[in-house]
Motif scaffolding. Structure first.
Motif, PDB file in Angstrom:
ATOM      1  N   ASN A 145      -7.733  13.651   2.702  1.00  0.00           N
ATOM      2  CA  ASN A 145      -6.973  14.187   1.565  1.00  0.00           C
ATOM      3  C   ASN A 145      -6.996  15.708   1.561  1.00  0.00           C
ATOM      4  O   ASN A 145      -5.977  16.372   1.292  1.00  0.00           O
ATOM      5  CB  ASN A 145      -7.559  13.633   0.274  1.00  0.00           C
ATOM      6  N   GLY A 190      -4.010  -5.261  -1.272  1.00  0.00           N
ATOM      7  CA  GLY A 190      -4.526  -4.795   0.004  1.00  0.00           C
ATOM      8  C   GLY A 190      -4.757  -5.924   0.995  1.00  0.00           C
ATOM      9  O   GLY A 190      -4.796  -5.709   2.200  1.00  0.00           O
ATOM     10  N   SER A 250      -1.592  -6.101   3.053  1.00  0.00           N
ATOM     11  CA  SER A 250      -1.080  -4.847   3.590  1.00  0.00           C
ATOM     12  C   SER A 250      -1.308  -4.778   5.095  1.00  0.00           C
ATOM     13  O   SER A 250      -2.300  -5.283   5.630  1.00  0.00           O
ATOM     14  CB  SER A 250      -1.755  -3.660   2.900  1.00  0.00           C
ATOM     15  N   GLN A 253       2.309   1.649  -3.568  1.00  0.00           N
ATOM     16  CA  GLN A 253       1.298   2.147  -4.509  1.00  0.00           C
ATOM     17  C   GLN A 253       1.034   3.632  -4.292  1.00  0.00           C
ATOM     18  O   GLN A 253       0.865   4.379  -5.266  1.00  0.00           O
ATOM     19  CB  GLN A 253      -0.001   1.351  -4.356  1.00  0.00           C
ATOM     20  N   ALA A 254       1.010   4.083  -3.029  1.00  0.00           N
ATOM     21  CA  ALA A 254       0.783   5.502  -2.769  1.00  0.00           C
ATOM     22  C   ALA A 254       1.921   6.360  -3.307  1.00  0.00           C
ATOM     23  O   ALA A 254       1.692   7.445  -3.866  1.00  0.00           O
ATOM     24  CB  ALA A 254       0.614   5.735  -1.269  1.00  0.00           C
ATOM     25  N   LEU A 287       0.832  -1.206   0.000  1.00  0.00           N
ATOM     26  CA  LEU A 287       0.000   0.000   0.000  1.00  0.00           C
ATOM     27  C   LEU A 287       0.864   1.253   0.000  1.00  0.00           C
ATOM     28  O   LEU A 287       0.542   2.247  -0.669  1.00  0.00           O
ATOM     29  CB  LEU A 287      -0.921  -0.020   1.220  1.00  0.00           C
ATOM     30  N   CYS A 329      -4.233   6.228  -1.044  1.00  0.00           N
ATOM     31  CA  CYS A 329      -4.667   4.865  -1.358  1.00  0.00           C
ATOM     32  C   CYS A 329      -5.171   4.200  -0.086  1.00  0.00           C
ATOM     33  O   CYS A 329      -4.658   4.458   1.007  1.00  0.00           O
ATOM     34  CB  CYS A 329      -3.512   4.051  -1.949  1.00  0.00           C
ATOM     35  N   HIS A 330      -6.143   3.334  -0.227  1.00  0.00           N
ATOM     36  CA  HIS A 330      -6.645   2.561   0.914  1.00  0.00           C
ATOM     37  C   HIS A 330      -6.814   1.119   0.500  1.00  0.00           C
ATOM     38  O   HIS A 330      -6.685   0.768  -0.685  1.00  0.00           O
ATOM     39  CB  HIS A 330      -7.952   3.145   1.455  1.00  0.00           C
ATOM     40  N   THR A 343       1.697   6.309  -7.310  1.00  0.00           N
ATOM     41  CA  THR A 343       0.586   7.084  -7.888  1.00  0.00           C
ATOM     42  C   THR A 343       0.527   8.510  -7.371  1.00  0.00           C
ATOM     43  O   THR A 343      -0.182   9.343  -7.940  1.00  0.00           O
ATOM     44  CB  THR A 343      -0.742   6.390  -7.585  1.00  0.00           C
ATOM     45  N   ARG A 399      -0.968   9.545  -4.803  1.00  0.00           N
ATOM     46  CA  ARG A 399      -2.346   9.796  -4.394  1.00  0.00           C
ATOM     47  C   ARG A 399      -2.650   8.984  -3.147  1.00  0.00           C
ATOM     48  O   ARG A 399      -1.954   8.014  -2.829  1.00  0.00           O
ATOM     49  CB  ARG A 399      -3.334   9.399  -5.505  1.00  0.00           C
ATOM     50  N   GLN A 439      -8.822  -0.277  -2.672  1.00  0.00           N
ATOM     51  CA  GLN A 439      -8.521   0.112  -4.048  1.00  0.00           C
ATOM     52  C   GLN A 439      -7.103  -0.238  -4.462  1.00  0.00           C
ATOM     53  O   GLN A 439      -6.600   0.308  -5.425  1.00  0.00           O
ATOM     54  CB  GLN A 439      -8.748   1.623  -4.244  1.00  0.00           C
ATOM     55  N   THR A 440      -6.429  -1.124  -3.731  1.00  0.00           N
ATOM     56  CA  THR A 440      -5.080  -1.506  -4.103  1.00  0.00           C
ATOM     57  C   THR A 440      -5.102  -2.410  -5.329  1.00  0.00           C
ATOM     58  O   THR A 440      -6.059  -3.152  -5.572  1.00  0.00           O
ATOM     59  CB  THR A 440      -4.386  -2.244  -2.949  1.00  0.00           C
TER      60      THR A 440
END
Length: 458
Positions: free
Chosen positions: A307, A266, A269, A248-249, A245, A256-257, A252, A254, A260-261
């Motif tokens: 966010n 996820g 994670s 990926q954050a 996770l 992430c949770h 991207t 952005r 939506q991985t």
């Protein structure tokens, strides 16, 4: 609450079209006799048989005068009168025709001895009674329709009240879990003079506003996460820097949770949320990881708030660079005003939360009465002000209202009117003040300030 639900059902059963407010009477023998509901065939039988029954009774009691023409009271006319009361004048005339036919049968159509006044008086009485019956049946029908409409309206109000109570309970639960407003959250991010405590203050705010119970904030350099946390909330475990996770954050850039991985990462994670903190160039300089939070708090609205607060915090750390474009174009603009204008513009672009700029133009008379200084003393906690002045002596006051809308601006202008005229309630134009309201969602910051500068030097 069950009582609230059962009441509309009871009223619905009582308020069917064609029902009567005294519907309980219809179950009694007297109510059945008074009821006019039934098929046409039954009505015709009543109209024909009731006067025929009186004729038979009259023939049995007085064969020489079965219609009681020469009696002290014409009992035979009770039948048409009763029919006229039940079915109106037309039904009464039908029953009267049966009496006329009975006289012809019993007297052999001896029209020379026909009792004209007897039948004329009877017909007139039946017509009057029938008209009276029709009038009251019409009034009763209108009263029933009005009662049916009122029952429907009451049922609608009860349902609306029930929904309002559910909505109120839902709002109470949300306020218990989220005790501060977004304006309070932004004010907490603005306050504080120790930069070393800023990361911890951010985590505490996220924990209080977004219901995060365990989280950490790590520094990031060249996409590498430092193992030592800048600040921690709760009791987080040892950092897992290679967590999918987190990767990926950072890839991207952005938030992430776990839901939506990519490729189901996820499931393996250790974290629920990972969000990078970006500077003005879009480079990550810190990373927020959340380990624990209530299940019901992991929803889109809460993620959007996280966010939003992170972006607002990042803009605050780069406040000097953020204000440079505006300060270079307008050196007389206060830096705090320029910073907040840019931050709110970014907030609108990210989350669609609009803010309002109220501009007050002062006439020479208003300036002479020191109205700008009086309005400046009305400053709210989160608002930013800029008193603009031209070389010719004109003055304009720009009031930036974070998260304000048209209603907020209208309330602000009404407070100014109350300040200047607590008794007469005059408009601002009467004091030489011309208000203008602008939405940051419709005007970029530099374009908006350019428009205001044009108004000031017009």
């Amino acid at each position: 609450m069950d009582t609230v639900r059962s009441d509309p059902e009871a009223r619905r059963q009582q308020a069917q079209p064609g029902s009567s407010p005294n519907r309980w009477m219809l179950g009694s023998p007297l109510g059945k006799l008074a009821s006019t509901e039934g098929s046409t065939r039954i009505r015709l039988l009543e109209i024909l048989l009731l006067p025929a029954l009186f004729l038979l009774v009259g023939y049995g009691l007085s064969p020489q005068d079965p219609l009681w023409v020469h009696a002290e009271f014409p009992w035979a006319w009770l039948a048409p009168i009763v029919v006229a009361l039940r079915y109106g004048a037309l039904g009464g005339l039908g029953a009267s025709t049966v009496l006329l036919a009975g006289w012809a049968v019993f007297h052999g159509a001896d029209w020379l001895h026909f009792p004209q006044l007897y039948f004329l008086g009877g017909f007139i009485t039946v017509l009057v009674v029938g008209e009276f019956s029709s009038l009251w049946r019409h009034k009763t029908r209108r009263a029933e329709l009005a009662q049916h409409y009122l029952d429907q309206r009451l049922e609608h109000l009860v349902r609306q009240y029930y929904l309002l109570r559910l909505s109120h309970d839902r709002l109470e639960q949300e306020l218990i879990g989220r005790p501060m407003s977004m304006r309070d959250a932004l004010r907490h991010l603005q306050t504080g003079d120790d930069p070393q405590k800023a990361p911890l203050r951010l985590l505490q705010l996220l924990g209080e506003y977004c219901q995060i119970s365990s989280a950490s904030l790590f520094a990031v350099t060249h996409d590498l996460v430092h193992p030592d946390a800048l600040a921690q909330l709760g009791t987080p475990k040892a950092p897992q820097l290679q967590d999918p996770l987190i990767r990926q954050a950072l890839d991207t850039l952005r938030l992430c949770h776990v839901a939506q991985t990519a490729d189901g990462a996820g499931l393996s994670s250790h974290y629920l949320i990972a969000a990078p903190l970006l500077d003005l160039s879009g480079t990550p300089f810190a990373l927020l990881v959340v380990e624990e939070m209530p299940f019901y708090a992991l929803q889109d609205e809460n993620l959007q708030v996280i966010n939003l607060l992170l972006h607002y915090y990042c803009d605050g750390l780069s406040s000097h660079a953020l204000a440079q474009p505006i300060v270079q174009a307008y050196p007389e603009c206060p830096e705090s005003f320029a910073v907040e204008l840019q931050r709110l513009s970014h907030m609108q672009a990210i989350a669609g939360l609009d803010s309002t700029l109220v501009v007050l133009e002062f006439s020479d008379e208003a300036i002479a009465h020191h109205y700008p200084q009086q309005i400046l003393r009305m400053r709210r906690m989160l608002d930013e002000h800029w008193l603009m002045q031209s070389p010719q002596g004109r003055q304009m006051l720009a009031v930036l209202m974070p998260l304000g809308n048209a209603s907020s601006a209208e309330g602000f202008l009404q407070r100014i009117e109350l300040l200047l005229s607590p008794k007469s309630k005059q408009t601002l134009q009467a004091f030489g003040i011309a208000p203008r309201v602008f939405s940051l969602g419709q005007h970029p910051p530099l374009a908006l300030l350019q428009h205001l500068d044009g108004l000031l030097h017009a």
